[in-house]
Design an enzyme around this catalytic site. Structure first.
Site, mmCIF file in Angstrom:
data_model
loop_
_atom_site.group_PDB
_atom_site.id
_atom_site.type_symbol
_atom_site.label_atom_id
_atom_site.label_comp_id
_atom_site.label_asym_id
_atom_site.label_seq_id
_atom_site.Cartn_x
_atom_site.Cartn_y
_atom_site.Cartn_z
ATOM 1 N N PHE A 140 -5.341 -1.031 -5.575
ATOM 2 C CA PHE A 140 -4.126 -1.591 -4.968
ATOM 3 C C PHE A 140 -4.189 -1.345 -3.469
ATOM 4 O O PHE A 140 -4.307 -0.212 -3.023
ATOM 5 C CB PHE A 140 -2.856 -0.940 -5.546
ATOM 6 C CG PHE A 140 -1.607 -1.593 -5.003
ATOM 7 C CD1 PHE A 140 -1.133 -2.774 -5.554
ATOM 8 C CD2 PHE A 140 -0.933 -1.047 -3.922
ATOM 9 C CE1 PHE A 140 -0.004 -3.392 -5.037
ATOM 10 C CE2 PHE A 140 0.192 -1.662 -3.401
ATOM 11 C CZ PHE A 140 0.662 -2.836 -3.966
ATOM 12 N N ASP A 225 -9.234 3.651 1.523
ATOM 13 C CA ASP A 225 -7.786 3.461 1.588
ATOM 14 C C ASP A 225 -7.144 4.767 1.124
ATOM 15 O O ASP A 225 -7.079 5.057 -0.068
ATOM 16 C CB ASP A 225 -7.397 2.288 0.681
ATOM 17 C CG ASP A 225 -5.889 2.059 0.618
ATOM 18 O OD1 ASP A 225 -5.134 2.966 1.004
ATOM 19 O OD2 ASP A 225 -5.473 0.981 0.159
ATOM 20 N N LYS A 254 2.293 5.583 3.957
ATOM 21 C CA LYS A 254 3.129 6.434 3.100
ATOM 22 C C LYS A 254 3.485 7.759 3.780
ATOM 23 O O LYS A 254 4.289 7.794 4.679
ATOM 24 C CB LYS A 254 2.444 6.666 1.753
ATOM 25 C CG LYS A 254 2.523 5.432 0.848
ATOM 26 C CD LYS A 254 2.341 5.811 -0.591
ATOM 27 C CE LYS A 254 2.248 4.587 -1.500
ATOM 28 N NZ LYS A 254 3.520 3.909 -1.703
HETATM 29 C C1 LIG Z 1 -3.557 2.861 -1.942
HETATM 30 C C2 LIG Z 1 -2.490 1.985 -1.366
HETATM 31 N N1 LIG Z 1 -2.808 1.133 -0.389
HETATM 32 C C3 LIG Z 1 -1.884 0.341 0.182
HETATM 33 C C4 LIG Z 1 -0.576 0.364 -0.240
HETATM 34 C C5 LIG Z 1 0.438 -0.532 0.415
HETATM 35 O O1 LIG Z 1 1.258 0.212 1.231
HETATM 36 P P1 LIG Z 1 2.625 -0.422 1.827
HETATM 37 O O2 LIG Z 1 3.560 -0.597 0.684
HETATM 38 O O3 LIG Z 1 3.072 0.596 2.839
HETATM 39 O O4 LIG Z 1 2.245 -1.717 2.452
HETATM 40 C C6 LIG Z 1 -0.195 1.249 -1.257
HETATM 41 C C7 LIG Z 1 1.201 1.292 -1.738
HETATM 42 O O5 LIG Z 1 1.520 1.745 -2.790
HETATM 43 C C8 LIG Z 1 -1.172 2.074 -1.839
HETATM 44 O O6 LIG Z 1 -0.868 2.930 -2.820
#
Ligand SMILES: Cc1ncc(COP(=O)(O)O)c(C=O)c1O
Length: 400
Positions: A140, A225, A254
């Protein structure tokens, strides 16, 4: 115009949402108004324990005092400064992140999706003319078009095509599949060190070092990520440090600043140099409120030894979950790194989340069957034990 302070009941606020706010989220039927650490209260004064504060953004719980003080102080001086000027706090926050990660430079933005969009652009511009990016199934990476195209879960993509071309997905943790997927057009490999949304999936030991070696051998960039695994969640500042490797690019959001909205791309110096003036930007990125909050966040974690505490909390959960697992028969797997906790069930977890909510404990279920806890790294033992009792009873009822 009504006053901006909280005066409405939960029901009245829900009515406002029904009329005026787009209904793209499934929301719990209560309006939260105040939080302190791992406790939070709704408009009727009901207290909840929070094992999922801020959807992973509040690693120090709600309203950590140093972060609150820093933000209060900053809003009285300057709320926003465009990135056409220099500001001390942004420079100092970038330095603090680099000193705790790997030699490189930082670009600030506002969210995880935005950080990943920028990382994709950076990887492609650095590796040009190669454009392909290999990511993992069940990953994700966010909801914007590039990030959702990178995401290896069709359910997040349906209805939004055509997607951004150039992404290929391979099974997470499978180094041979990754090796087969890399070709002459591959610019980068992009994975979460531990998949969050996809079910708290921890790759086999040695996967990240093998991935690092593979990327070096094949001359492609390794993008990690760490939006959910950073900063401090796993008991290290960044999850790749558990495996003793360094990425070429890392994304953060986050809990980058104790609950204040922000994101970042961290890149090795040579890679960072590919972004020249005018190639990428974010109006609010690296604003002084975020950066002051981020500095206060880091200071709190170090002063209170909270990286170590995160590991202790994770182990305390493990000691509670494992005996229950032996007893109830519906817990298939327990995956824990610091305060990133996944309990995989043999059945959907939604009813357990609901049961916990009715008993005033906030948890999450992801990937249908994985209970996900992302508690604060400073939750006191008594609150952990109190919340666990509620969760244990809910799991027992679901198993009965
Ligand atoms: C691993 C990862 N990358 C990216 C995101 C996306 O982050 P945002 O909701 O701040 O755009 C999330 C959100 O849960 C995530 O867990």
């Amino acid at each position: 115009m009504e006053p901006s302070t909280t005066t409405l009941s939960s029901r009245e606020t829900i009515d406002l949402f029904d009329q005026y706010v787009i209904g793209n989220y499934t929301r719990y039927p209560a309006c939260l108004v105040r939080g302190e650490g791992s406790e939070i209260w709704d408009a009727e004064g009901n207290r909840y324990l929070d094992f999922f504060p801020g959807w992973g953004c509040d690693l120090l719980g709600h309203c950590p005092s140093k972060v609150v003080e820093a933000v209060r102080d900053q809003v009285g001086q300057l709320i926003h400064v465009p990135n056409t000027w220099y500001m001390e706090a942004q420079g100092r926050f970038a330095q603090a992140i680099i000193e705790r990660s790997f030699p490189g430079k930082v670009f600030f933005c506002n969210s995880g999706a935005e950080a990943n969009e920028g990382a994709i652009k950076l990887a492609r511009s650095h590796a040009a003319p190669r454009t392909k990016i290999i990511t993992a199934l069940d990953s994700f990476h966010g909801r914007t078009l590039g990030a959702v195209s990178a995401t290896g879960q069709p359910k997040y993509q349906q209805g939004f095509g055509p997607l951004v071309p150039g992404f290929k997905h391979v099974p997470f943790g499978d180094i041979d599949a990754m090796a087969r997927a890399i070709d002459d057009e591959t610019a980068a490999v992009m994975v979460e060190p531990i998949q969050g949304e996809g079910g708290v999936n921890i790759p086999p030991a040695g996967y990240l070092p093998k991935l690092r070696r593979l990327c070096d051998e094949r001359g492609v960039l390794l993008v990690l990520d760490e939006v959910q695994t950073g900063m401090g969640r796993t008991g290290k500042w960044f999850a790749h440090q558990l495996e003793g490797i360094e990425p070429d690019i890392m994304t953060l959001a986050k809990s980058i600043a104790g609950g204040v909205a922000g994101g970042a791309i961290v890149a090795r110096k040579e890679v960072a140099g590919s972004l020249k003036p005018g190639m990428h930007a974010s109006t609010f990125g690296g604003n002084p409120i975020l950066c002051r909050a981020g500095l206060a966040y880091i200071e709190t974690i170090e002063e209170e030894d909270l990286l170590d505490r995160a590991v202790v909390i994770g182990e305390r959960f493990r000691e509670k979950i494992e005996p229950l697992r032996d007893e109830v028969g519906i817990i298939q797997d327990v995956r824990i790194r610091g305060v990133m906790i996944g309990i995989e069930l043999a059945l959907p977890g939604a009813s357990i989340v609901k049961d916990c909510l009715e008993n005033r404990l906030l948890i999450n279920c992801t990937h249908d069957t994985v209970l996900r806890l992302l508690p604060a790294m400073n939750i006191p033992d008594e609150q952990l034990d109190e919340g666990w009792e509620i969760l244990e009873q809910a799991i027992r009822r679901a198993a009965a």
